[in-house]
Design a protein around this motif. Sequence first.
Motif, PDB file in Angstrom:
ATOM      1  N   ARG A  55       0.819  -1.208   0.000  1.00 29.08           N
ATOM      2  CA  ARG A  55       0.000   0.000   0.000  1.00 29.08           C
ATOM      3  C   ARG A  55       0.853   1.257   0.000  1.00 29.08           C
ATOM      4  NH1 ARG A  55      -1.716   3.749   3.476  1.00 29.08           N
ATOM      5  NH2 ARG A  55      -0.440   2.841   5.145  1.00 29.08           N
ATOM      6  N   ILE A  56       0.450   2.232  -0.806  1.00 28.78           N
ATOM      7  CA  ILE A  56       1.116   3.533  -0.842  1.00 28.78           C
ATOM      8  C   ILE A  56       0.331   4.485   0.054  1.00 28.78           C
ATOM      9  CG2 ILE A  56       1.824   5.477  -2.286  1.00 28.78           C
ATOM     10  CD1 ILE A  56       1.882   3.513  -4.649  1.00 28.78           C
ATOM     11  N   PRO A  57       0.964   5.091   1.066  1.00 28.77           N
ATOM     12  CA  PRO A  57       0.247   6.030   1.940  1.00 28.77           C
ATOM     13  C   PRO A  57      -0.420   7.142   1.135  1.00 28.77           C
ATOM     14  CG  PRO A  57       2.386   5.502   2.874  1.00 28.77           C
ATOM     15  CD  PRO A  57       2.367   4.901   1.500  1.00 28.77           C
ATOM     16  N   ALA A  58      -1.587   7.578   1.598  1.00 31.57           N
ATOM     17  CA  ALA A  58      -2.390   8.552   0.851  1.00 31.57           C
ATOM     18  C   ALA A  58      -1.657   9.870   0.628  1.00 31.57           C
ATOM     19  CB  ALA A  58      -3.707   8.798   1.583  1.00 31.57           C
ATOM     20  N   ARG A  59      -0.786  10.252   1.563  1.00 35.38           N
ATOM     21  CA  ARG A  59      -0.116  11.552   1.460  1.00 35.38           C
ATOM     22  C   ARG A  59       1.008  11.571   0.427  1.00 35.38           C
ATOM     23  NH1 ARG A  59      -0.556  10.436   6.807  1.00 35.38           N
ATOM     24  NH2 ARG A  59      -1.999  11.660   8.067  1.00 35.38           N
ATOM     25  N   ILE A  60       1.418  10.416  -0.068  1.00 34.98           N
ATOM     26  CA  ILE A  60       2.535  10.349  -1.008  1.00 34.98           C
ATOM     27  C   ILE A  60       2.012  10.338  -2.440  1.00 34.98           C
ATOM     28  CG2 ILE A  60       4.502   8.976  -1.782  1.00 34.98           C
ATOM     29  CD1 ILE A  60       4.825   7.959   1.051  1.00 34.98           C
ATOM     30  N   ASP A  61       2.551  11.219  -3.255  1.00 34.75           N
ATOM     31  CA  ASP A  61       2.175  11.313  -4.662  1.00 34.75           C
ATOM     32  C   ASP A  61       2.443   9.974  -5.350  1.00 34.75           C
ATOM     33  OD1 ASP A  61       1.868  11.817  -7.357  1.00 34.75           O
ATOM     34  OD2 ASP A  61       3.149  13.593  -7.389  1.00 34.75           O
ATOM     35  N   LYS A  62       1.416   9.407  -5.993  1.00 39.43           N
ATOM     36  CA  LYS A  62       1.537   8.086  -6.615  1.00 39.43           C
ATOM     37  C   LYS A  62       2.524   8.061  -7.769  1.00 39.43           C
ATOM     38  CE  LYS A  62      -1.658   6.460  -3.880  1.00 39.43           C
ATOM     39  NZ  LYS A  62      -1.825   7.646  -3.032  1.00 39.43           N
ATOM     40  N   GLU A  63       2.868   9.227  -8.319  1.00 37.64           N
ATOM     41  CA  GLU A  63       3.807   9.284  -9.437  1.00 37.64           C
ATOM     42  C   GLU A  63       5.228   9.611  -8.985  1.00 37.64           C
ATOM     43  OE1 GLU A  63       2.745   8.419 -12.430  1.00 37.64           O
ATOM     44  OE2 GLU A  63       0.778   8.118 -11.514  1.00 37.64           O
ATOM     45  N   ALA A  64       5.426   9.840  -7.705  1.00 39.63           N
ATOM     46  CA  ALA A  64       6.726  10.281  -7.199  1.00 39.63           C
ATOM     47  C   ALA A  64       7.667   9.101  -6.963  1.00 39.63           C
ATOM     48  CB  ALA A  64       6.547  11.064  -5.904  1.00 39.63           C
ATOM     49  N   LYS A  65       8.967   9.403  -6.867  1.00 35.42           N
ATOM     50  CA  LYS A  65       9.982   8.374  -6.616  1.00 35.42           C
ATOM     51  C   LYS A  65       9.739   7.674  -5.285  1.00 35.42           C
ATOM     52  CE  LYS A  65      13.725  10.657  -9.152  1.00 35.42           C
ATOM     53  NZ  LYS A  65      15.055  11.337  -9.006  1.00 35.42           N
ATOM     54  N   LEU A  66       9.305   8.428  -4.283  1.00 35.44           N
ATOM     55  CA  LEU A  66       9.075   7.829  -2.971  1.00 35.44           C
ATOM     56  C   LEU A  66       7.978   6.778  -3.041  1.00 35.44           C
ATOM     57  CD1 LEU A  66      10.065   7.929  -0.055  1.00 35.44           C
ATOM     58  CD2 LEU A  66       8.287   9.633   0.416  1.00 35.44           C
ATOM     59  N   SER A  67       6.990   7.023  -3.874  1.00 33.03           N
ATOM     60  CA  SER A  67       5.914   6.054  -4.068  1.00 33.03           C
ATOM     61  C   SER A  67       6.464   4.746  -4.636  1.00 33.03           C
ATOM     62  CB  SER A  67       4.851   6.632  -5.006  1.00 33.03           C
ATOM     63  OG  SER A  67       3.891   5.657  -5.328  1.00 33.03           O
ATOM     64  N   ARG A  68       7.354   4.844  -5.625  1.00 31.76           N
ATOM     65  CA  ARG A  68       7.942   3.647  -6.224  1.00 31.76           C
ATOM     66  C   ARG A  68       8.768   2.879  -5.195  1.00 31.76           C
ATOM     67  NH1 ARG A  68      12.655   2.652  -7.915  1.00 31.76           N
ATOM     68  NH2 ARG A  68      13.351   4.823  -7.981  1.00 31.76           N
ATOM     69  N   SER A 123       6.692   1.556   3.579  1.00 33.39           N
ATOM     70  CA  SER A 123       5.636   2.563   3.655  1.00 33.39           C
ATOM     71  C   SER A 123       5.618   3.215   5.043  1.00 33.39           C
ATOM     72  CB  SER A 123       4.260   1.942   3.349  1.00 33.39           C
ATOM     73  OG  SER A 123       3.957   0.912   4.289  1.00 33.39           O
ATOM     74  N   VAL A 124       5.847   2.419   6.091  1.00 35.85           N
ATOM     75  CA  VAL A 124       5.897   2.954   7.456  1.00 35.85           C
ATOM     76  C   VAL A 124       7.123   3.848   7.624  1.00 35.85           C
ATOM     77  CG1 VAL A 124       6.085   2.352   9.902  1.00 35.85           C
ATOM     78  CG2 VAL A 124       4.651   0.975   8.386  1.00 35.85           C
ATOM     79  N   LEU A 125       8.272   3.390   7.096  1.00 30.49           N
ATOM     80  CA  LEU A 125       9.495   4.189   7.185  1.00 30.49           C
ATOM     81  C   LEU A 125       9.340   5.511   6.432  1.00 30.49           C
ATOM     82  CD1 LEU A 125      12.415   1.616   6.726  1.00 30.49           C
ATOM     83  CD2 LEU A 125      11.728   2.804   8.803  1.00 30.49           C
ATOM     84  N   ALA A 126       8.686   5.457   5.279  1.00 28.24           N
ATOM     85  CA  ALA A 126       8.509   6.676   4.476  1.00 28.24           C
ATOM     86  C   ALA A 126       7.632   7.685   5.208  1.00 28.24           C
ATOM     87  CB  ALA A 126       7.899   6.326   3.125  1.00 28.24           C
ATOM     88  N   GLU A 127       6.576   7.237   5.837  1.00 28.43           N
ATOM     89  CA  GLU A 127       5.705   8.139   6.585  1.00 28.43           C
ATOM     90  C   GLU A 127       6.462   8.773   7.747  1.00 28.43           C
ATOM     91  OE1 GLU A 127       2.947   9.295   5.548  1.00 28.43           O
ATOM     92  OE2 GLU A 127       1.279   7.952   5.948  1.00 28.43           O
ATOM     93  N   LEU A 186      16.800   5.689  10.413  1.00 31.02           N
ATOM     94  CA  LEU A 186      15.919   4.857   9.593  1.00 31.02           C
ATOM     95  C   LEU A 186      16.741   3.693   9.066  1.00 31.02           C
ATOM     96  CD1 LEU A 186      14.014   7.525   7.446  1.00 31.02           C
ATOM     97  CD2 LEU A 186      13.261   6.441   9.566  1.00 31.02           C
ATOM     98  N   GLU A 187      16.310   2.489   9.359  1.00 29.85           N
ATOM     99  CA  GLU A 187      17.029   1.291   8.910  1.00 29.85           C
ATOM    100  C   GLU A 187      16.268   0.680   7.729  1.00 29.85           C
ATOM    101  OE1 GLU A 187      20.188  -1.416   9.385  1.00 29.85           O
ATOM    102  OE2 GLU A 187      19.621  -0.366  11.212  1.00 29.85           O
ATOM    103  N   LEU A 188      16.873   0.729   6.539  1.00 28.93           N
ATOM    104  CA  LEU A 188      16.234   0.139   5.370  1.00 28.93           C
ATOM    105  C   LEU A 188      16.433  -1.374   5.412  1.00 28.93           C
ATOM    106  CD1 LEU A 188      17.240   2.654   2.541  1.00 28.93           C
ATOM    107  CD2 LEU A 188      15.256   2.693   4.068  1.00 28.93           C
ATOM    108  N   PRO A 189      15.359  -2.147   5.284  1.00 28.33           N
ATOM    109  CA  PRO A 189      15.470  -3.603   5.451  1.00 28.33           C
ATOM    110  C   PRO A 189      16.170  -4.255   4.270  1.00 28.33           C
ATOM    111  CG  PRO A 189      13.259  -3.018   4.733  1.00 28.33           C
ATOM    112  CD  PRO A 189      13.974  -1.722   4.979  1.00 28.33           C
ATOM    113  N   PRO A 190      17.015  -5.273   4.530  1.00 29.80           N
ATOM    114  CA  PRO A 190      17.621  -6.016   3.421  1.00 29.80           C
ATOM    115  C   PRO A 190      16.557  -6.776   2.641  1.00 29.80           C
ATOM    116  CG  PRO A 190      18.074  -7.097   5.515  1.00 29.80           C
ATOM    117  CD  PRO A 190      17.422  -5.792   5.842  1.00 29.80           C
ATOM    118  N   LEU A 191      16.826  -7.021   1.382  1.00 31.68           N
ATOM    119  CA  LEU A 191      15.829  -7.643   0.506  1.00 31.68           C
ATOM    120  C   LEU A 191      15.407  -9.022   1.004  1.00 31.68           C
ATOM    121  CD1 LEU A 191      14.247  -7.286  -2.148  1.00 31.68           C
ATOM    122  CD2 LEU A 191      16.143  -8.419  -3.322  1.00 31.68           C
TER     123      LEU A 191
END
Length: 266
Positions: A6-19, A28-32, A176-181
């Motif tokens: 899910r993409i948070p509602a506040r993030i532009d669906k066309e933006a890099k952060l959305s991707r 999505s939680v880290l981005a918020e 912010l810790e980005l999770p490994p794949l």
Amino acid sequence: RHPQPRIPARIDKEAKLSRIVTEGGGLSVLAERARRLVAHRVPILIAGEPGTGGAEFARALLEDQELHTPMSLTLDATQDGSEGELKEALRSLQFLADYPIKKVTPTLILRNVDSLTVDAHLALHRYLSSEDREKIDESNDQMPVLLFTSGKPWANLEADETIPRGMLYLMGQSVLELPPLRQRGEDILTLFTRLSEQFAEEYGCDAPKVTAQEAAQLLQAPWPGNVRQLINVAERAVLQNRRGTGTIASLLMADTDDEMQMAMTT
């Protein structure tokens, strides 16, 4: 087809952060959280294994907050001359704080902070702990946005003390810790499917069909190169499919060996 995160509602669906959010793994939680921290001008240290995309995440945050301006600076501590460039950047940030430009927020992305020299640490420590900076903080309007990235997980940064502990906590006022794949579960399959479809469109051919056995292999792979490695595998899988040769399993074996060798030499 696996459901997309899910993409948070506040993030532009066309933006890099959305991707980036659609890469899964709780991004999505880290981005918020990151958006709130940037809005309040809290320095952020973005940690994570090599290939998890810390610098890209930082750039996407600035874009999301419409903070990409001529005053935006990006430095890489692994590059020759980065120490002098950092000192000049810090002087620029201080100057812009003293003589602000209306509706322009200074920003700094400092990549690979675990490679900073001793003199660079001292300069950054003086800036982050200065009384002048604390005065700016009271108004918040012209407070610079500071984003630091490292190709190491937070636990490693704390343990190996490459960065002096006091300096580390000044930079990492919020971490912010980005999770490994490999920890992203079924999101790996979602991301592989999306990437292979994008490459198939780019090369004008069909995306490869992933068998149940290949899906299991994708989920069980160690992914030492993380998202960077997955992008590479997806592109080569599309090219293999166009030629009608090879398997995803053979790509994973060869690519994992290459990534592990790279990790051992960096």
